[in-house]
Scaffold this motif. Structure first.
Motif, PDB file in Angstrom:
ATOM      1  N   PHE A 160       1.404  -1.186  -0.200  1.00 40.80           N
ATOM      2  CA  PHE A 160      -0.049   0.103   0.212  1.00 40.80           C
ATOM      3  C   PHE A 160       1.149   1.339  -0.568  1.00 40.80           C
ATOM      4  O   PHE A 160       0.699   2.446  -0.864  1.00 40.80           O
ATOM      5  N   ALA A 161       2.163   1.051   0.994  1.00 39.08           N
ATOM      6  CA  ALA A 161       2.956   2.543   1.320  1.00 39.08           C
ATOM      7  C   ALA A 161       3.350   2.669  -0.262  1.00 39.08           C
ATOM      8  O   ALA A 161       3.447   3.463  -0.747  1.00 39.08           O
ATOM      9  N   THR A 162       4.281   1.471  -0.739  1.00 43.97           N
ATOM     10  CA  THR A 162       4.614   2.093  -2.699  1.00 43.97           C
ATOM     11  C   THR A 162       3.855   2.301  -2.895  1.00 43.97           C
ATOM     12  O   THR A 162       4.083   3.225  -4.108  1.00 43.97           O
ATOM     13  N   VAL A 163       2.282   2.206  -3.312  1.00 44.41           N
ATOM     14  CA  VAL A 163       1.285   2.708  -4.345  1.00 44.41           C
ATOM     15  C   VAL A 163       1.706   4.463  -3.838  1.00 44.41           C
ATOM     16  O   VAL A 163       1.664   5.023  -5.627  1.00 44.41           O
ATOM     17  N   MET A 164       1.198   4.752  -2.789  1.00 45.91           N
ATOM     18  CA  MET A 164       1.163   5.629  -2.109  1.00 45.91           C
ATOM     19  C   MET A 164       2.425   6.515  -2.531  1.00 45.91           C
ATOM     20  O   MET A 164       2.643   7.313  -3.201  1.00 45.91           O
ATOM     21  N   ALA A 165       3.453   5.869  -2.552  1.00 47.71           N
ATOM     22  CA  ALA A 165       4.794   6.813  -3.030  1.00 47.71           C
ATOM     23  C   ALA A 165       5.065   7.070  -4.681  1.00 47.71           C
ATOM     24  O   ALA A 165       5.563   8.025  -4.453  1.00 47.71           O
ATOM     25  N   ARG A 215       9.899   6.656   3.606  1.00 52.39           N
ATOM     26  CA  ARG A 215       9.567   6.868   4.913  1.00 52.39           C
ATOM     27  C   ARG A 215       8.777   7.993   5.582  1.00 52.39           C
ATOM     28  O   ARG A 215       7.719   8.021   6.587  1.00 52.39           O
ATOM     29  N   LYS A 216       8.823   8.497   4.573  1.00 51.56           N
ATOM     30  CA  LYS A 216       8.050   9.499   4.633  1.00 51.56           C
ATOM     31  C   LYS A 216       6.297   9.983   4.885  1.00 51.56           C
ATOM     32  O   LYS A 216       5.238   9.452   6.222  1.00 51.56           O
ATOM     33  N   ILE A 217       5.518   8.123   4.225  1.00 52.08           N
ATOM     34  CA  ILE A 217       4.094   8.281   4.529  1.00 52.08           C
ATOM     35  C   ILE A 217       4.382   7.379   5.782  1.00 52.08           C
ATOM     36  O   ILE A 217       3.520   7.177   6.321  1.00 52.08           O
ATOM     37  N   PHE A 218       4.976   6.221   6.270  1.00 51.65           N
ATOM     38  CA  PHE A 218       5.262   5.542   7.403  1.00 51.65           C
ATOM     39  C   PHE A 218       4.931   6.190   8.225  1.00 51.65           C
ATOM     40  O   PHE A 218       4.362   6.107   9.654  1.00 51.65           O
ATOM     41  N   ASP A 219       5.978   7.481   8.016  1.00 50.51           N
ATOM     42  CA  ASP A 219       6.164   8.142   9.434  1.00 50.51           C
ATOM     43  C   ASP A 219       4.920   9.164  10.018  1.00 50.51           C
ATOM     44  O   ASP A 219       4.591   9.641  11.063  1.00 50.51           O
ATOM     45  N   SER A 220       4.082   9.247   7.995  1.00 51.56           N
ATOM     46  CA  SER A 220       3.058   9.866   8.545  1.00 51.56           C
ATOM     47  C   SER A 220       1.830   9.206   9.144  1.00 51.56           C
ATOM     48  O   SER A 220       1.084   9.189   9.781  1.00 51.56           O
ATOM     49  N   LEU A 221       1.846   8.181   9.281  1.00 50.11           N
ATOM     50  CA  LEU A 221       0.812   7.336  10.100  1.00 50.11           C
ATOM     51  C   LEU A 221       1.632   6.602  11.504  1.00 50.11           C
ATOM     52  O   LEU A 221       0.635   5.626  12.273  1.00 50.11           O
TER      53      LEU A 221
END
Ligand SMILES: Cc1ncc(COP(=O)(O)O)c(C=O)c1O
Length: 396
Positions: free
Chosen positions: A101-106, A258-264
């Motif tokens: 999911f994070a990769t699709v977003m990133a 990293r930004k996506i994981f950090d944002s969650l």
């Protein structure tokens, strides 16, 4: 050698999705649970020992990823897969599915195309659709009992503007272990159309002797936009502990992830996942080698049984994974009838092939990571349901 894998471990009452979740999924708990992709085997002793030791320390506070954990992972990838990974390429993640999911977003923006290759593990679809991206399907081809990729069509998908390919390598559910030549072809297309790739290699350690897993990254160059997901979860049967790693050589992709994981706020984990992850990679190798022997015997047992007693069901010979893809089209049932037959008449709980998308119709996915007598009982149930002995229908 008598195998510890023959031991039947009761899993009821452990909030196990595979066992305790049967009634919710199948509408009855009266099925042998051969569905969800975890194993009914005890994890390696190195893991259970490490967890017991950690549990014995009575403070379960916030934890970070220690250097030793990264070393354990890079050591495993080097020794087992001949892949040299730099420590700063690694992004720890709660699980492979969250990473998809994070990769699709990133790697993509709203409305952009993401390629998947059905039939494939179902979160590949939802990672695209729930994030508002466009699903681009490049179906696998089945010819003479073997699945291959349709590279011409893949190239058309990439040329049509898709930005990311979600590759399943080895492939769940069809069991292919992609050859170097096939992987090279993917890289060629990706380079030509600036396509990013997420290679989900969570099944990489579960490969039968006639095949060899090649980490896509070992064929890639510095400019390929490749992210690889790896984890000890399938290999050592610790998926409930939810910890995996993304290997991301490209700094821009790494920052975006990293930004996506950090944002969650999911950049940290718990002390048990860390302990098990490291212990598995450091001390689980001998256990894995025995597991692979047992799984191969289970696979061959199923193949022999089907050939001899159930010719209407054909095994797509897997090169990897403990998930067998059964071609049930010879039974002449539609998907609703197949489900009804296996659940209600045979009492065997498998994943319907249709849940893996296009090309899954008429198939079932059988998880063989259970003691052989459970697998044998499941096959006998199917045979009895199809050919009831005597005038009355066989009871289970
Ligand atoms: C290809 C693939 N990716 C990911 C997962 C699940 O990964 P995780 O439990 O780490 O989210 C599975 C589980 O079956 C899988 O088959």
């Amino acid at each position: 050698m008598s195998s510890g894998f023959d031991r039947k471990i009761p899993r009821g009452g452990t909030a196990s999705v595979k066992h305790d979740g049967r009634a919710a999924y199948f509408g009855t708990a009266d099925v042998l649970p051969l569905w969800v992709a975890d194993m009914d085997f005890a994890a390696p002793e190195a893991v259970t020992r490490a967890l017991a030791e950690r549990a014995a320390h009575p403070v379960y506070g916030y934890s970070f990823y220690p250097d030793s954990l990264y070393d354990a992972l890079t050591g495993w990838l080097k020794n087992r897969h001949g892949w040299t990974v730099q420590r700063d390429w690694i992004v720890m993640a709660p699980g492979v599915v969250p990473s998809l999911f994070a990769t699709v977003m990133a790697c993509t923006r709203q409305g952009e195309g993401v390629i998947v290759q059905p039939p494939v593990y179902h979160p590949f679809f939802s990672a695209v659709t729930t994030n508002g991206r466009r699903l681009v399907e490049n179906p696998l081809r089945l010819e003479n009992g073997r699945y291959t990729m349709d590279f011409d069509h893949l190239e058309q998908c990439a040329a049509g503007g898709a930005r990311l390919l979600l590759l399943c390598s080895p492939h769940n559910p069809v069991g292919r272990v992609w050859r170097s030549a096939e992987l090279e072809e993917i890289l060629r297309i990706a380079r030509r159309y600036d396509l990013a790739i997420l290679s989900d290699e969570v099944h990489a350690d579960l490969v039968y002797p006639e095949a060899r897993h090649t980490a896509l990254a070992t064929l890639a160059g510095a400019h390929d936009r490749l992210i690889t997901a790896v984890a000890p979860s399938k290999t050592f049967n610790i998926p409930g502990l939810g910890l995996s790693s993304l290997i991301v050589p490209d700094p821009a992709q790494r920052d975006a992830l990293r930004k996506i994981f950090d944002s969650l706020h999911v950049a940290n984990t718990n002390p048990f996942s860390i302990a098990a992850f490291e212990a598995a990679y450091r001390g689980g190798e001998a256990w894995l080698d025995s597991l692979l022997v047992y799984l191969r015997e289970n696979r061959d047992f199923v193949g022999d049984y089907l050939r001899t007693h159930l010719p209407g069901i054909r095994l797509i010979q897997p090169e990897g994974t403990y998930l067998l893809w059964l071609d049930c089209r010879g039974l002449g049932m539609n998907d609703a009838e197949l489900r009804e037959f296996f659940v209600r008449q045979a009492g065997v709980g498998m994943n319907p092939g249709i849940s893996f998308g296009q090309g899954g119709s008429g198939f079932m996915r059988l998880n063989i990571a259970s003691p052989r007598n459970v697998i044998s009982a499941a096959l006998q149930r199917i045979a009895n349901a199809l050919h009831p002995p005597g005038p009355a229908r066989a009871t289970r």
